[in-house]
Design a protein around this motif. Structure first.
Motif: not given
Length: 433
Positions: A160-182
């Motif tokens: 899994e990978a989550t890209l979070s955008f931080i403003r004023q020391a808090r998250r206001h938006r995020s994007m998550t990529l879910d990967g397949s199993e091994y």
């Protein structure tokens, strides 16, 4: 071969009552017309609750006392007092009915005579203060916007990978990529193990490639210039192979954070790295200023030269120490400014009665915002954490605290300087940078 390891991409926007885009707010406030006759009231409030009584906000009493003091200094029918009384009623209503509990800081710019009432609710504490001046006091907000510049955090493991955008020391938006199993391991033995490991490596590489591309697109779309990468060594190494150079140039650092870390933990762990990145940006800007001395007139040094360059629209980056302060004067009707006490005769041939006392540090910030210049406010004093990190001797009580190297460099020019977009030649022609 694991050619498509990404199962889905999820996006989340966090609703917030806070004003997260401080740069946009600063530009809007800097565009307000000066009002020398009936000044703007700028109020900053530390809106955090009392530690002993969560329902009590100490700043509520502070504002009443400060505005009573301002009103007590003027006649009841004075136009400024009339405007402040009208402002006070709006302020009380806002604080009692509209201020959100999530706010840690509140900034209000008001001038009833000009029908101006701007409020900002911020997720960071500010120092409570009241200013009455011909223009809004913006230095505090500008410093806050620079010290807490928005940034992105990529939290990643092999699933899994989550890209979070931080403003004023808090998250206001995020994007998550879910990967397949091994790939499933179906047999034992040397050859099977090598085949399984090869397929696993292919999957990691393919997932890292997907993540790297999504991160590039998201950063470009959001206009973010700072990225922290957090994950295990397998994924961070794989990402380094696939990140576009434009993404690599934005990476402030790489660290280990558990994928299950909370939002608060992520912010707390990444903030020291962001602060160190900001200090390096300040040092880099001051080095460029030093290198630009004498190179075709592409640096303005000292208050007078910086003021003149700002009025000419030459400034690309304004720099000053966070403790720089100097009195000055302004004739807003002629857009004429100067340092020190107002002269008895108008330098521009106008009416000397139009010369208003101002603080230069506030005016240069306003002019920089109006002309689209970057602002770099340099930390003046070495923090306790920085002193401990380099085993620096703690100054004795009553002694002057040590100053940072960039601040010492700016001190040579009176604490202020600017990089210029172009130099103005003797015949008033321009030379692009």
């Amino acid at each position: 071969m694991a050619t498509d390891p990404t199962q889905r991409v999820r996006e989340q926007v966090v609703d917030s009552p806070l004003d997260l885009d401080l740069q946009r707010a600063l530009r809007r406030l800097a565009a307000l017309e000066p009002s020398p006759a009936i000044p703007y009231l700028t109020i900053a409030l530390d809106w955090r609750p009392d530690g002993q009584d969560p329902g009590r906000r100490p700043a509520r009493q502070f504002i009443e006392q400060e505005l009573d003091r301002l009103l007590g200094e003027r006649e009841y029918r004075d136009p400024v007092a009339v405007s402040v009384r009208d402002d006070l009623e709006l302020i009380r209503t806002f604080l009692d009915e509209d201020a959100d509990a999530a706010s840690q800081g509140i900034v209000i710019v008001a001038c009833a005579a000009r029908n101006v009432f701007e409020t900002l609710q911020i997720g960071l504490p500010v120092e409570s203060n009241v200013t009455l001046a011909p223009t809004p006091a913006l230095l505090m907000l500008a410093k806050l916007a620079e010290d807490y510049e928005p940034y992105a955090v990529l939290l990643v493991d092999q699933h899994e990978a989550t890209l979070s955008f931080i403003r004023q020391a808090r998250r206001h938006r995020s994007m998550t990529l879910d990967g397949s199993e091994y790939p499933r391991k179906q047999a034992t033995g040397g050859w099977s193990q090598r085949r399984f490991q090869s397929r696993a490596d292919e999957r990691v590489s393919a997932f890292a490639q997907d993540v790297a591309e999504e991160v590039r697109k998201a950063l470009d779309e959001a206009g973010k210039r700072i990225l922290v990468v957090a994950g295990d060594e397998v994924m961070t190494s794989a990402l380094d192979e696939h990140f576009h150079q434009s993404v690599k140039d934005r990476i402030a650092g790489t660290m280990r954070i558990d994928i299950r870390a909370s939002e608060q933990e992520v912010v707390e762990l990444t903030m020291p790295l962001i602060e160190a990145f900001e200090r390096e940006q300040e040092a880099s800007a001051v080095r460029r200023l030093q290198e630009s001395r004498g190179s075709g007139g592409l640096a303005a040094l000292g208050s007078d030269d910086v003021l003149a360059a700002l009025q000419a629209g030459q400034v690309m980056t304004l720099m000053m120490t966070d403790d720089y302060s100097q009195p000055g004067w302004a004739d807003y009707s002629m857009s004429h400014f100067g340092t020190g006490d107002a002269p008895k005769r108008h330098p521009g041939g106008g009416d000397a009665a139009e010369l208003e006392p101002i603080q230069i540090e506030e005016e240069v910030v306003r002019l920089a915002l109006q002309t689209g210049a970057d602002i770099e406010i340099v930390q003046a004093v070495v923090s306790m954490a920085e002193m401990n990190a380099v085993d620096m001797d703690i100054p004795e009580a009553g002694g002057d605290p040590p100053r940072t190297a960039p601040a010492q460099a700016l001190d040579e020019f009176g604490g202020i300087g600017a990089l210029l977009r172009y130099a103005l030649s003797n015949d008033q022609s321009t030379t692009p940078t």
